[in-house]
Design an enzyme around this catalytic site. Structure first.
Site, PDB file in Angstrom:
ATOM      1  N   ASP A 117       0.827  -1.208   0.000  1.00  0.00           N
ATOM      2  CA  ASP A 117       0.000   0.000   0.000  1.00  0.00           C
ATOM      3  C   ASP A 117       0.863   1.261   0.000  1.00  0.00           C
ATOM      4  O   ASP A 117       2.054   1.239   0.303  1.00  0.00           O
ATOM      5  CB  ASP A 117      -0.944   0.010   1.203  1.00  0.00           C
ATOM      6  N   GLU A 175      -0.652  -2.020   5.172  1.00  0.00           N
ATOM      7  CA  GLU A 175       0.243  -1.985   6.331  1.00  0.00           C
ATOM      8  C   GLU A 175       0.180  -0.641   7.036  1.00  0.00           C
ATOM      9  O   GLU A 175       0.345  -0.559   8.255  1.00  0.00           O
ATOM     10  CB  GLU A 175       1.680  -2.271   5.897  1.00  0.00           C
TER      11      GLU A 175
END
Length: 429
Positions: A117, A175
């Site tokens: 991400d 994350e």
């Protein structure tokens, strides 16, 4: 009689020595084969360098925020989709992708994790492959993690005959944003049957060419809280008729700073930060409500419990002292990342004995201040999370900075280091 006894003892000694020599020979052969496997792996990685860099640059151009990584997930899935030598599963814990490489031989199962991400940051690097998604940027290196892992997975598939057991590749979303993508992937069973797990992170301010590690508590636990102070509004000329929320909130900010300085053991790391003070109003109007947002970091469960307790006590005490109401929403998220001693030592040994050409040093970096949702994996099974120096030429900007960038060759080191760890883990008897 004594002569027979002496002969008998001597014969047993010879047999034991023969057995020892035989085992030593097997060990020497195994070690030699492992060194050859390292060389084979490194050659494969070098041959796929361009593909790795191209993947990273596409990912960098097309960043997506946590829990919104649909296109990134699809890009990863398609990379493996037609490979008949792996089992690939998508939509694990959201947009997660799980890839299983089965050697077909009995053995342990090891997981290797990479996150993918991005962050809500407007890029200011001037790179030819800068983000095309306005206000979103890979400012932490997760694009590099994904690219190196895709290449490493391809190489390990080609080397299925050179190890026993299974390798599970975990491509993880989210994350950066609590509660964290790892928690959802774990709930969906991504660790089922997995014995141990490893992860690594490229670090823009650590020296390129070095691999870093630390045993035990390695990255801090984190919590977030929102405190809303509710006073009584009024005219600036008549403060006695009001209950000034700004004054109360200001006192709250200062009181919270005493938790670390006066309640936490000086030898125990801890941080309480007020990152937002929403008290904007008009100069002659006394505010009736102010909202604070705070961030908590610490390196032990005991400190985590103590800090939360003290935040609550202070809010309750000030509410009584000022005859007001203070609403507190306190949420713990990522726990302390605990690196297992044995698994971390395996990382150190693997990187050193593999003699990775690009690696000039292996060092203990000590505990790291940032939080990391790999910690959820380390709560479930023995794990190790290590670091790859990625300092670029010129000024090295920190992670989460609009000018963040890395030395791309750090991906080569990441792939070789993680690959060496996997091969050593699966080939050690």
């Amino acid at each position: 009689m004594l002569g027979f006894f002496t002969y008998f003892v001597f014969k047993i000694y010879i047999l034991k020595m023969d057995n020892f020599s035989s085992k030593k020979g097997i060990y020497t052969t195994m070690k030699g084969e492992l060194l050859m496997n390292y060389e084979k792996l490194f050659s494969l990685i070098d041959s796929k360098k361009d593909d790795m860099f191209n993947d990273r640059r596409w990912l960098h151009e097309h960043p997506e925020l946590s829990y919104e990584e649909k296109e990134t997930s699809e890009y990863i899935y398609k990379h493996y989709e037609n490979n008949k030598n792996v089992k690939v599963e998508k939509n694990i814990g959201g947009y997660g992708v799980k890839v299983t490489i089965d050697s077909g031989k009995p053995g342990k199962t090891v997981a290797l994790r990479a996150d993918f991400d991005a962050l809500p940051i407007t890029e200011d690097t001037g790179l030819d492959y800068a983000s095309k998604n306005k206000g979103v940027m890979h400012a932490c290196g997760h694009d590099a993690h994904t690219a190196y892992m895709m290449t490493l997975a391809d190489c390990l598939v080609e080397m299925k005959d050179d190890f026993s057991g299974k390798i599970v590749i975990i491509h993880q979303p989210a994350e950066e944003m609590p509660p964290g993508g790892s928690s959802f992937m774990i709930k969906d069973g991504v660790l089922d049957g997995v014995d141990n797990i490893f992860g690594c992170h490229v670090m823009s301010q650590l020296d390129f060419g070095k691999v870093y590690y630390h045993k035990g508590p390695t990255q801090q636990a984190r919590a977030k809280f929102v405190a809303t102070v509710k006073g009584t509004g009024g005219h600036g000329a008549a403060p006695h008729e009001a209950n000034d929320a700004i004054v109360i909130a200001s006192n709250l900010v200062m009181s919270l700073q005493t938790i670390v300085s006066r309640r936490l053991n000086p030898m125990t790391p801890g941080v309480v930060t007020i990152g937002s003070f929403d008290g904007k109003g008009q100069f002659n109007i006394i505010k009736d409500s102010v909202t604070l947002e705070g961030d908590v970091r610490c390196m032990s469960d005991d400190a985590r419990v103590l800090i939360e307790k003290e935040v609550r006590n202070i809010c309750e005490g000030l509410a009584k002292a000022y005859s007001c109401e203070i609403e507190l929403d306190y949420k713990n998220d990522y726990p302390v990342l605990m690196n297992d001693d044995e698994m971390t030592q395996l990382v150190v040994d693997a990187v050193k004995e593999a003699k990775i050409p690009e690696v000039v040093g292996v060092e203990d970096c000590g505990p790291q201040a940032q939080s990391e949702d790999f910690s959820y994996y380390s709560q479930k099974i023995p794990a190790s999370f290590f670091y790859i120096g990625a300092k670029p030429d010129g000024k090295a900007y920190p992670h989460h900075h609009p000018k963040f960038t890395i030395n791309e060759d750090s991906m080569i080191i990441a792939a070789k280091a993680m690959g060496a760890v996997a091969l050593k883990y699966l080939n050690e008897k």
